[in-house]
Design an enzyme around this catalytic site. Structure first.
Site, short mmCIF file in Angstrom:
data_model
loop_
_atom_site.label_atom_id
_atom_site.label_comp_id
_atom_site.label_asym_id
_atom_site.label_seq_id
_atom_site.Cartn_x
_atom_site.Cartn_y
_atom_site.Cartn_z
N HIS A 18 -0.39 -11.92 1.05
CA HIS A 18 -1.50 -10.85 0.22
C HIS A 18 -2.25 -11.56 -0.64
O HIS A 18 -3.36 -11.38 -0.83
CB HIS A 18 -0.77 -9.93 -0.15
N TYR B 210 0.78 -1.02 0.02
CA TYR B 210 0.02 0.14 0.05
C TYR B 210 0.83 1.15 0.13
O TYR B 210 1.62 1.53 0.93
CB TYR B 210 -1.06 0.03 1.19
N1 LIG Z 1 -6.45 -8.43 0.82
C1 LIG Z 1 -6.71 -7.57 -0.27
O1 LIG Z 1 -6.44 -8.27 -1.23
C2 LIG Z 1 -7.42 -6.32 0.01
C3 LIG Z 1 -8.15 -5.96 -1.19
C4 LIG Z 1 -8.77 -4.87 -1.21
C5 LIG Z 1 -9.02 -4.16 0.13
N2 LIG Z 1 -8.04 -4.69 1.38
C6 LIG Z 1 -8.23 -4.00 2.57
O2 LIG Z 1 -9.63 -3.72 2.92
C7 LIG Z 1 -9.90 -2.49 3.20
C8 LIG Z 1 -11.22 -2.06 2.75
O3 LIG Z 1 -11.50 -2.28 1.56
P1 LIG Z 1 -11.64 -0.97 0.29
O4 LIG Z 1 -10.70 0.04 0.73
O5 LIG Z 1 -11.26 -1.72 -1.05
O6 LIG Z 1 -13.21 -0.71 0.23
P2 LIG Z 1 -14.42 -0.09 0.96
O7 LIG Z 1 -13.72 -0.11 2.63
O8 LIG Z 1 -15.24 -1.32 1.00
O9 LIG Z 1 -14.88 0.93 0.36
C9 LIG Z 1 -14.16 2.10 0.49
C10 LIG Z 1 -14.74 3.26 0.02
O10 LIG Z 1 -16.21 3.39 0.31
C11 LIG Z 1 -16.44 4.85 1.15
N3 LIG Z 1 -16.92 4.65 2.19
C12 LIG Z 1 -16.62 4.06 3.24
N4 LIG Z 1 -17.33 4.20 4.39
C13 LIG Z 1 -18.54 4.69 3.88
C14 LIG Z 1 -19.52 5.33 4.59
N5 LIG Z 1 -19.69 4.90 5.88
N6 LIG Z 1 -20.58 5.66 3.79
C15 LIG Z 1 -20.21 6.01 2.38
N7 LIG Z 1 -19.25 5.87 1.87
C16 LIG Z 1 -18.39 5.14 2.52
C17 LIG Z 1 -14.97 5.32 0.82
O11 LIG Z 1 -15.40 6.88 0.49
P3 LIG Z 1 -14.75 7.80 1.57
O12 LIG Z 1 -13.29 7.95 1.80
O13 LIG Z 1 -15.51 9.23 0.78
O14 LIG Z 1 -15.66 7.74 2.87
C18 LIG Z 1 -14.22 4.62 -0.19
O15 LIG Z 1 -14.79 5.27 -1.55
C19 LIG Z 1 -8.79 -1.81 2.34
O16 LIG Z 1 -8.47 -0.32 2.74
C20 LIG Z 1 -7.63 -2.68 2.65
O17 LIG Z 1 -7.32 -2.56 3.97
C21 LIG Z 1 -7.41 -5.88 1.15
#
Ligand SMILES: NC(=O)c1ccc[n+]([C@@H]2O[C@H](COP(=O)([O-])OP(=O)(O)OC[C@H]3O[C@@H](n4cnc5c(N)ncnc54)[C@H](OP(=O)(O)O)[C@@H]3O)[C@@H](O)[C@H]2O)c1
Length: 273
Positions: A117, A56
């Site tokens: 990962h 990241y």
């Molecule tokens: N292991 C893997 O391969 C892998 C892959 C992907 C992700 N991850 C991990 O999982 C975490 C979460 O996944 P992600 O970041 O892909 O997606 P996510 O957390 O599902 O979605 C993030 C998006 O949703 C919005 N959001 C979050 N909370 C909200 C709310 N309460 N209301 C409205 N919009 C909201 C955020 O915008 P705002 O900033 O405007 O709130 C952002 O655009 C990552 O940060 C990472 O640590 C791991």
């Protein structure tokens, strides 16, 4: 906050994701102020599980997680830090080096949960990786091991190579994405004391306009995104790690753990997509 307890360890149902903290694929110093504000807000709101990765922002996300924790004087022993090793670093020496690099960037002397990962390019690499990972656990540099994006066969292989229980498989899971239910991974985790960490739990295009979710949200004086998280929280052995840069969303996501869905609401949501 609600917790899942596996192998005597309690892990919060909702943690904080850090993809986009410090940049995306590369470090972006312009993103630092907003990233640090988000991390401080999360610590202040009560999040204790932070999920990051060496990839990241090319490691800068780990640096900012460590910095925010030091600056807020949060106690290390009260926190649960997950980081991940990239699939191109799974040879024995590379694993040891990646772990040292992550610890240096975090400025910590141990990692709570260290994940592979993505599956290795060649299945045999897993043997090499676990030889090093087991050594890291014995040396106290890593407390627990886990994997990410592993299908059933590879998950079982990881279990057979790990000297300590595989604590989690971190996979995509949200209302419209049930890939890891359909491929049997969720059920296997539930039956074998493995946490399923749901990533990208609130990545939706049309969630706020979905009438069913909106009506359930109104019943709980919550937002549709909180309901999407509450649906995950309601499931045994499932924890989740939403990410947000918006302080209001960060607090709302944390509070979503307290929402109690009725059996009917849970069923309706489960059958929605
Ligand atoms: N292991 C893997 O391969 C892998 C892959 C992907 C992700 N991850 C991990 O999982 C975490 C979460 O996944 P992600 O970041 O892909 O997606 P996510 O957390 O599902 O979605 C993030 C998006 O949703 C919005 N959001 C979050 N909370 C909200 C709310 N309460 N209301 C409205 N919009 C909201 C955020 O915008 P705002 O900033 O405007 O709130 C952002 O655009 C990552 O940060 C990472 O640590 C791991």
């Amino acid at each position: 906050m609600k917790y899942e307890t596996v192998h005597g360890l309690s892990v919060p149902k909702i943690g904080f994701g850090t993809w986009r903290i410090g940049g995306e694929s590369y470090a972006d110093p312009k993103a630092d102020p907003a990233s640090l504000t988000a991390l401080r807000t999360a610590l202040d709101a009560g999040y204790t599980h932070f999920d990051t990765a060496e990839s990241y922002a090319s490691g800068h996300s780990e640096e900012l997680v460590g910095r925010a924790i030091r600056e807020t004087n949060a106690k290390r022993e009260n926190l649960f830090i997950t980081t991940k090793i990239s699939p191109e670093h799974l040879q024995y020496d590379q694993v040891l080096r990646s772990c040292e690099d992550s610890l240096r960037r975090l400025q910590m002397d141990y990692i709570d949960l260290y994940l592979i990962h993505w599956p290795p390019r060649a299945a045999l690499e897993l043997n090499d990786a676990f030889r090093a990972l087991n050594q890291l656990v014995r040396a106290g540099k890593v407390k627990h091991l886990g994997v990410s994006n592993f299908k059933l066969k590879l998950l079982k292989q990881a279990q057979s190579l790990s000297e300590t229980p595989i604590l989690t498989n971190q996979v995509p899971y949200r209302l419209p994405d049930k890939t890891y239910v359909e491929n049997g991974v969720l059920e296997y985790c539930q039956q074998n004391d493995i946490l399923l960490t749901a990533y990208s739990p609130v990545k939706f295009r049309n969630l706020p306009v979905n009438k069913t979710v909106r009506l359930i949200a109104e019943t709980h004086a919550a937002t549709p995104f909180q309901i999407a998280l509450a649906w995950l929280v309601a499931q045994p052995r499932v924890i989740t790690i939403p990410m947000s840069l918006d302080p209001r969303h960060i607090r709302e996501n944390f509070a979503a753990a307290e929402i109690e869905l009725s059996k009917e609401e849970f069923k309706t949501l489960s059958e929605l997509y």
